[in-house]
Design a protein around this motif. Structure first.
Motif, PDB file in Angstrom:
ATOM      1  N   THR A 175       0.846  -1.198   0.000  1.00 46.17           N
ATOM      2  CA  THR A 175       0.000   0.000   0.000  1.00 46.17           C
ATOM      3  C   THR A 175       0.882   1.249   0.000  1.00 46.17           C
ATOM      4  N   GLU A 177       1.219   5.564  -0.220  1.00 46.37           N
ATOM      5  CA  GLU A 177       0.515   6.803   0.040  1.00 46.37           C
ATOM      6  C   GLU A 177       1.320   7.958  -0.528  1.00 46.37           C
ATOM      7  N   ARG A 182      -3.997   7.624  -0.725  1.00 43.27           N
ATOM      8  CA  ARG A 182      -3.482   6.326  -1.133  1.00 43.27           C
ATOM      9  C   ARG A 182      -3.602   6.185  -2.655  1.00 43.27           C
ATOM     10  N   GLN A 184      -2.065   3.262  -4.152  1.00 45.46           N
ATOM     11  CA  GLN A 184      -1.912   1.844  -4.446  1.00 45.46           C
ATOM     12  C   GLN A 184      -2.284   1.066  -3.192  1.00 45.46           C
ATOM     13  N   TRP A 185      -2.918  -0.072  -3.396  1.00 44.84           N
ATOM     14  CA  TRP A 185      -3.381  -0.846  -2.252  1.00 44.84           C
ATOM     15  C   TRP A 185      -2.854  -2.271  -2.296  1.00 44.84           C
ATOM     16  N   ARG A 233      -9.920  -3.392   4.904  1.00 46.32           N
ATOM     17  CA  ARG A 233     -10.373  -2.169   4.257  1.00 46.32           C
ATOM     18  C   ARG A 233     -10.457  -1.004   5.242  1.00 46.32           C
ATOM     19  N   HIS A 237      -6.528  -0.226   6.150  1.00 43.54           N
ATOM     20  CA  HIS A 237      -6.543   0.572   4.911  1.00 43.54           C
ATOM     21  C   HIS A 237      -5.612   0.020   3.842  1.00 43.54           C
ATOM     22  N   VAL A 238      -5.568  -1.297   3.754  1.00 51.78           N
ATOM     23  CA  VAL A 238      -4.742  -1.900   2.706  1.00 51.78           C
ATOM     24  C   VAL A 238      -5.598  -2.363   1.523  1.00 51.78           C
ATOM     25  N   ALA A 239      -6.926  -2.178   1.646  1.00 55.59           N
ATOM     26  CA  ALA A 239      -7.823  -2.457   0.524  1.00 55.59           C
ATOM     27  C   ALA A 239      -8.597  -1.172   0.257  1.00 55.59           C
ATOM     28  N   PRO A 240      -8.861  -0.847  -0.999  1.00 53.41           N
ATOM     29  CA  PRO A 240      -9.520   0.427  -1.300  1.00 53.41           C
ATOM     30  C   PRO A 240     -10.933   0.493  -0.733  1.00 53.41           C
ATOM     31  N   GLU A 244     -12.350   5.247  -2.554  1.00 51.58           N
ATOM     32  CA  GLU A 244     -11.085   5.145  -3.272  1.00 51.58           C
ATOM     33  C   GLU A 244     -11.226   4.329  -4.547  1.00 51.58           C
ATOM     34  N   THR A 259      -3.838  -2.548  -7.368  1.00 49.92           N
ATOM     35  CA  THR A 259      -3.747  -3.378  -6.169  1.00 49.92           C
ATOM     36  C   THR A 259      -2.744  -4.494  -6.433  1.00 49.92           C
TER      37      THR A 259
END
Lengths: 429, 320, 276
Positions: A175, A177, A182, A184-185, A233, A237-240, A244, A259
């Motif tokens: 991920t 920022e 962000r 990229q996830w 998520r 916050h590693v999944a959009p 997002e 991703t």
């Protein structure tokens, strides 16, 4: 004079009808699929008809999205197709209505060996201990990952023994920022049940008790597993988030290099091969407390009880599900074949495997098959779809980060339990 | 001319045959089915109906079904908001297009394009338009909110919470329980304007120009002309359009199917969508219950039509 | 001054109407632009209004990979057949309800209106059962014949005939013409605008029909376009670009019908307005 011609006419009619019936028995096979699949069916059945002069098998195509509407209408009118394609998820509902003919009599008569199919998918097509369909394909899930992205983050290819913690570590490392936003996830986020039930199972949870008498998705273990997924998520916050993702689908985010990982099925391979602009591979689902357990669902053909030509239909069924049919559909590239190995026919089985193992990517294609060892079918039952509607609805706010898994599921638990109780009562009758 | 006083066999026959062959049967069957819990896999026969007969069971179940109640209120909400909006806006558009200026035919045609465009394309595009984060509607609302906000800051005043909310976030539309129905209504009204506009246009063109001339001679301005000439003479068309819009509003389905699937949390689940779910969306289908819902919907429409029919003499000009 | 004010007001109204009209164009254009995008493009957001490069292969695919021409033909048969039946029987019955009176007329009219108020979704399976008893499933009969009765058509035509001036018909009656002659030679020609209006609506309805044709056909060859194109909507993925190419081609007949009927259209509905 008149009467005489009439009699001759009638005789001719009866004779021609009789001869006609003796000559060919029509078997209708209903199924869904795109135009390439229609072509596969037509070609296969042509081959079958050529080698079986007494039977004329015909394919009836029905668009996938409206398949069951059409099938149920045909049953309602007493005009069901002799064979119909079905997935295991709708199957208990069908089987409990006595719609499909049990296959054991035919299997015994023929000495047919069902051992050639993976046991998991055979179990998915059993109702009250009796086999109701021969499987064509298996769908399960693996983790697809963007190798370029992993390399950039200094991560090695994950090992099949990896755990949820490793998964989270990978997702965090992937991920990115920039300026508080962000870009990229770590992982794409699906909300469809197929994609989140592995988080429940691998944590040791279940949807229902094995006899479907008790709702268990709101049990602490199940909730913990699902909450871990939701936290990807909303906590880590590693999944959009929906904001997002901005309405881009989970898959398109992965395909577009936004991703790093996605939990998805075999059907993505042709598209990724054609369109992915990065190196990618697959790895089994990470291990939770109870191991790495994904779903093994699938589809196959059932014989309708209404069929008037069951013996002929059985011949067609054997052919479609057998090595020849399996090879043709595997070549199509979308499916994982349900045939594992046929000791009596090793060449044919090898041909299927060869067709399945197309040139990489993915390099580790065997994982599509090895995950079947621990995979279990979706916990479907007679009124599964009704209960599913309730659960889906309840989880809506959870995906939006507005409610916890526990509170959402507790709310509908009594309603789901009521359905289960009714199912139990119905079964006792 | 007094009517012919006899039964016009020849004239009625085609419709009668069609009605008896293809309409009466299904209607009767669906009425029967609404009293059963027919198992759809059991071929339909009198015996099958008898075996699955549960009397008023489905209607009792409707009485206790919270989702159905929600769907009912949602339907009313939709009808009460969308129908007046649709009628009002399409009337305005029709008034605007009921004149001769270059390109008027082209603009009229533009308004009818949604009727030939794939409803899937329309629905998906509206989903984007209403996307709370990247959709143009909220982009505009946020921009407008910020302008107002800076105005307040400029005056050294505290920005009202509503303005701040608009500037920073805005409505969640289809993903928000309270905004989803307004979102659907926005899309549906937009898509429905053309059809209604056409019907109004037809009514407007039928109004004799001499009435306006007479009114102008009496010194009536545009507003007076509208109130005293246009509206009364157009009232039969308003009546027709309203009746059709009401029947259509109670059976709203397509855009909901594409845009929200009845969600979130049943916020856009309307009667016809619920019925569709019971008849085709769940597996196995529950035809008996779906039929019962259909007959409930029918009862409302029927009552509404009768009321409208009775009331028309009060306000429809030529009916008086 | 007042004239200038008027002109400014007109310009504002024109601008607003044009702007509103242009929004109607957007989904239509989007449908067409998607049909030119790279095959396999995701029908995804944020939207891209126009492709960088025109991809004709979507059209090639929809025209060659599936029996597109046959589906088109079926759709035409369906839409035109429905329209023909609808106009014929609707006009006849509409005239009967407008000009004749008999015992039970009101009840009959009521019954016909009721059919508008019962959602078609629950009538489709019963109709399928009836059609399959008749052996008409997978034939044009099943697709077209249900159009023999249509309450909307009867209603619209009834209102139209009621609003027609009666003088001509009365004169003909005195001259000894039969009701049939009066209908055929006087009333029907006067109803041409209403027929054009009704025809357009019915054509559109038939052209867009999905659920009934899906249920009523078995073979791929008997499908209309709407059902046929669903083949691009498979279990795993939807081929949006090809689907939209097919749908874009499918908008041609309705637009032709609409343009052809437009001059009647506007006058037609007027006559259809309710005068009860």
């Amino acid at each position: 004079m008149k009467r005489w011609t009439l009699a001759v006419g009638m005789l001719a009619l009866v004779l021609s009808l009789g001869l006609g019936m003796a000559r060919t028995t029509k078997v209708v096979v209903a199924g869904w699929g795109g135009e390439s699949e229609i072509a596969m069916y037509n070609e296969l059945l042509k081959k079958f008809n050529a080698s079986h002069p007494n039977i004329k098998a015909e394919f009836m195509h029905i668009p996938a999205k409206d398949y069951w509407t059409k099938i149920t209408a045909m049953f309602a009118a007493g005009k069901a197709p002799d064979l119909f394609f079905t997935n295991n998820i709708n199957f208990p509902a069908l089987a409990s209505k006595g719609v499909a003919a049990p296959l054991e009599p035919f299997i015994e008569k023929d000495g047919y060996d069902t051992g050639i199919f993976y046991q998991g998918i055979l179990n998915a097509f059993k109702y009250e201990g009796r086999l109701m369909a021969l499987p064509r394909d298996i769908s399960n899930l693996v983790v697809y990952y963007n190798r370029d992205m992993l390399k950039e983050a200094g991560l090695p290819d994950p090992d099949p023994s990896w755990t949820w913690d490793d998964f989270l570590k990978y997702a965090k490392a992937l991920t990115k920022e920039e300026g508080g936003k962000r870009t990229q996830w770590g992982v794409s986020f699906y909300t469809y049940f197929l994609f989140w039930e592995p988080w429940v199972w691998s944590n040791g949870g279940r949807w229902y008790s094995p006899d479907h008498s008790k709702f268990m998705l709101n049990n602490p273990v199940s909730v913990e597993g699902l909450q871990f997924y939701v936290d990807l998520r909303w906590k880590h916050h590693v999944a959009p988030t929906p904001a997002e993702a901005a309405d881009r689908s989970a898959y398109s985010l992965f395909l577009g290099g936004k991703t790093g990982m996605i939990v998805d099925g075999r059907w993505r391979v042709p598209s990724l091969k054609k369109k992915a602009k990065f190196d990618w591979d697959i790895v089994p689902f990470p291990n939770g407390k109870a191991g790495s357990i994904v779903d093994i669902d699938g589809s196959g053909w059932a014989m309708s009880r209404q069929s008037r030509h069951k013996d002929a239909a059985w011949e067609v069924l054997k052919f479609l599900a057998g090595p020849e049919g399996s090879l043709a559909f595997t070549k199509g590239g979308l499916i994982i074949p349900a045939i594992g190995f046929d000791p009596k026919n090793p060449e044919a089985t090898n041909a299927i495997l060869k067709a399945f193992f197309q040139p990489p990517p993915p390099r580790h294609q065997q994982y599509f098959l090895t995950v079947n060892k621990t995979a279990i079918p979706t916990e479907t039952f007679e009124r599964w779809s009704e209960a599913q509607n309730l659960i889906n609805k309840a989880l809506g706010p959870v995906w939006e980060g507005k409610e916890s898994v526990k509170s959402a599921l507790d709310k509908i638990a009594p309603q789901v339990q009521k359905i289960l109780d009714e199912v139990q009562a119905e079964r006792k009758k | 001319m007094s009517s012919y006083r006899r039964f016009p066999w020849l004239f009625i026959l085609p419709s009668l045959v069609g009605f008896l062959a293809f309409n009466a049967g299904p209607i009767l069957i669906s009425l029967l089915l609404s009293f059963t819990k027919w198992d759809i896999f059991n071929p339909l026969s009198l015996q099958a109906v008898k075996d699955s007969w549960i009397g008023f069971g489905n209607f009792v179940r409707m009485w206790q079904d919270p989702t159905l109640h929600k769907a009912f209120w949602n339907t009313l909400y939709y009808v009460l908001v969308a129908v007046p909006l649709e009628i009002f806006i399409s009337l305005l558009v029709a008034l605007g297009l009921n004149r001769d200026f270059p390109g008027v035919k082209l603009i009229r045609t533009l308004y009818l394009l949604p009727t030939v465009t794939s409803i899937v394309a329309i629905g998906l595009l509206w989903r984007w338009v209403l996307n709370p984060y990247v959709g143009p509607v909220n982009m505009f609302l946020r921009w407008a909110g910020r302008q107002v906000e800076s105005f307040f800051t400029f005056l050294h005043l505290k920005t009202p919470a509503a303005i701040h909310w608009l500037a920073s976030q805005g409505p969640g539309w289809l993903s928000d329980e309270h905004w989803a129905m307004p979102g659907i209504i926005l899309a549906a009204v937009w898509a429905g304007i053309g059809f209604r506009m056409l019907i109004f246009l037809a009514g407007l063109q039928n109004i004799d120009k001499t009435y306006y001339e007479a009114a102008a001679l009496d010194g009536a301005g545009p507003w007076q002309q509208f109130w005293n000439v246009t509206l009364p003479l157009l009232s039969p068309t308003v009546f027709l359009n309203t009746l059709l819009a009401l029947i259509g509003g109670f059976q709203v389905f397509g855009l909901i199917y594409v845009m929200t699937g009845g969600g979130p949390l049943d916020a856009t689940n309307v009667l016809l969508f619920y019925l569709y779910q019971k008849a085709f969306g769940i597996f196995p289908p529950d035809m008996g219950y779906a039929s019962a819902i259909a007959w409930l919907l029918f009862a409302f429409l029927f009552a509404l039509t009768v009321v409208q029919w009775q009331l028309r003499k009060r306000w429809v000009w030529e009916e008086a | 001054m007042s004239k200038r004010k008027r002109r400014i007001a007109d310009a504002v109204i024109f601008a607003v109407l044009l702007l509103g009209g242009l929004t109607m164009l957007v989904p239509f254009l989007w449908m067409i632009s998607t049909s030119f995008k790279e095959p396999g493009s995701l029908f995804d957001l944020p939207i891209q209004l126009w492709p960088e490069k025109l991809h004709w292969e979507n059209y090639q695919r929809v025209l060659t990979a599936v029996p597109f021409a046959r589906w088109y033909f079926n759709s035409l048969v369906l839409a035109l057949g429905l329209t023909f039946l609808n106009l014929t029987s609707g006009a006849l019955a509409g005239y009967a309800f407008a000009r004749f009176s008999w015992k039970g007329k009101d009840v009959m009219f009521l019954f016909s209106l009721i059919t508008l108020m019962i959602p078609a979704h629950v009538l489709i399976i019963p109709l399928f059962i009836i059609m399959s008893r008749l052996g008409w499933i997978d034939t044009y009969y099943a697709l077209v014949l249900p159009g023999l009765f249509d309450a909307f058509a009867i209603f619209l035509m009834r209102q139209n005939f009621i609003s027609l001036p009666r003088e001509l018909e009365e004169a003909a009656l005195i001259d000894g013409a039969t009701p049939w002659q009066i209908y055929w030679k006087i009333a029907l020609p006067l109803a041409a605008p209403a027929l054009a209006t009704l025809g357009t609506f019915t054509f559109l309805g038939g052209w867009n029909a999905f659920l009934w044709p899906l249920i009523a056909t078995n073979s791929i060859e008997m499908r209309p376009l709407t059902v046929g194109l669903a083949v691009f909507n498979t279990q795993f993925t939807t081929e949006w670009t090809v689907l939209m190419a097919g749908l874009s081609l499918a908008t041609i007949p309705p637009i032709i019908v609409f343009l052809a009927a437009q001059k009647y259209f506007i006058r037609g509905l007027t006559l259809g307005s309710l005068k009860g």
